[in-house]
Design an enzyme around this catalytic site. Structure first.
Site, mmCIF file in Angstrom:
data_model
loop_
_atom_site.group_PDB
_atom_site.id
_atom_site.type_symbol
_atom_site.label_atom_id
_atom_site.label_comp_id
_atom_site.label_asym_id
_atom_site.label_seq_id
_atom_site.Cartn_x
_atom_site.Cartn_y
_atom_site.Cartn_z
ATOM 1 N N SER A 51 52.734 32.790 36.848
ATOM 2 C CA SER A 51 51.344 32.646 37.272
ATOM 3 C C SER A 51 51.227 31.863 38.575
ATOM 4 C CB SER A 51 50.542 31.929 36.190
ATOM 5 O OG SER A 51 49.267 31.557 36.683
ATOM 6 N N HIS A 108 33.369 36.201 25.566
ATOM 7 C CA HIS A 108 32.676 37.491 25.531
ATOM 8 C C HIS A 108 33.109 38.177 24.236
ATOM 9 C CE1 HIS A 108 30.729 41.095 26.775
ATOM 10 N NE2 HIS A 108 31.768 41.718 27.291
#
Length: 354
Positions: A51, A108
């Site tokens: 990352s 979400h």
């Protein structure tokens, strides 16, 4: 009216002695992790070994490890990777390492609602969905404020899912602005509809059509940009501050009259019928199936549409005009963005929150 929940209504001690793993460090991930840490919560960030966000997280004083290790240590796991990436991350790294009695969270409800993620029994499942992008969640928190949020509990396995979910929402600053209880289904369906019919799809299509109508009629593209794009922020800011009536109070009588007589000709019976069809496709899973399949095929349609829209005349004219407006802090998408896939496992989840 529905009662909103604020800091005074929330037991912040529900997260005492607990470790929160934030999986992903995009716009929302960074905001959640930093706000929680500054609220006194023990936070570990879970990222891919390669990352590019890891160093930024460490510079913020956060501990960083891979998603599997972060999950193994955590009592609360917040998944903040894109909707299309979340099932793979969940099944490969999170699910095998969840502690019994852990609280699995999302910003979400998409993957829970449409069955892409189905946590095992004994796992609490909750949601905290800020109603704003991550940079705003962070900036307002730093200034002593907060972004309103939705929260929901999909599964109460331990008896502490609700209190921990609310404590999490408080930790990111949402309790300063107000937290509204909902369900995963309601959040998912209304969020998708808002993005598609109004906030993103509706607005961008309206602006693009207005710009093209003026240019096709022979008006200067720069003037068309000012009328259909630049001034949009001014109108939205007025509505944001005081609703539609305050906006109408602030504009000229001529503009207000034009609002009343011409607006319904644009958003007419046909438009409303199409909105209902869009909502039905969201509710019955048609859109979700299409988007999930698109992701599995490598998103060729998505990438094609992104590239086509990035090269529009409106975007070219706007970029040139904004380059002379240093005072607005002009920004642009990174080079090559339209040719690739913007969202990585470090990116924020959801719509308007990315």
């Amino acid at each position: 009216m529905t009662k909103l929940i604020y800091d005074a209504d929330i037991d912040a001690s529900a997260l005492d002695g607990q470790t929160v793993a934030v999986i992903g460090y995009g716009s929302q991930g960074e905001a959640h992790a930093r706000n929680l840490a500054e609220s006194g919560v023990d936070v570990v960030v879970g990222l891919r070994p390669d990352s590019t966000s890891a160093e930024r997280a460490r510079e913020a004083g956060l501990e960083v490890t891979d998603a599997a290790s972060a999950t193994k240590r955590a009592n609360v796991v917040m998944v903040l990777v894109p909707d299309t990436a979340a099932p793979g991350v969940y099944h490969g790294e999170i699910e095998p390492n969840l502690q019994d009695g852990a609280l699995l969270m999302f910003a979400h409800g998409f993957n829970i609602h449409f069955g892409e993620v189905d946590p095992p029994g004994g796992i609490d499942v909750g949601m905290v969905a800020p109603k704003g992008p991550g940079h705003l969640v962070r900036r307002l928190y730093e200034g002593g404020g907060g972004v309103p949020a939705l929260f929901a509990v999909h599964r109460e396995a331990t008896g502490s899912a609700r209190t921990r979910t609310l404590a999490y929402a408080r930790g990111i600053g949402a309790g300063r602005a107000g937290i509204l209880e909902t369900t995963f289904a309601e959040e998912t369906e209304t969020d998708l509809f808002g993005e598609q019919a109004v906030l993103c799809g509706g607005v961008t299509s309206l602006v693009q059509a207005g710009f093209e109508t003026l240019v096709d009629a022979g008006y200067q593209p720069e003037l068309a940009y000012f009328e259909t794009m630049h001034e949009l922020k001014l109108i939205v800011d007025l509505m944001y501050q005081g609703g539609m009536q305050y906006m109408r109070y602030s504009i000229s009588d001529t503009a207000e009259y034009g609002d009343y007589v011409s607006g319904p000709r644009i958003v007419n019976a046909e438009t409303r019928a199409e909105m209902k069809r869009i909502l039905t496709e969201i509710q019955d899973g048609t859109f979700a199936k299409r988007w999930i399949e698109e992701g599995r095929r490598g998103a060729p349609e998505f990438k094609r549409m992104r590239a086509e829209n990035a090269g529009s005349r409106l975007e070219e004219v706007g970029a040139e005009l904004r380059s002379h407006m240093a005072f607005i802090g002009p920004k642009q998408a990174p080079d090559g963005w339209a040719d690739g896939n913007r969202r990585t496992a470090d990116a924020p989840s959801g719509e308007v929150r990315s």
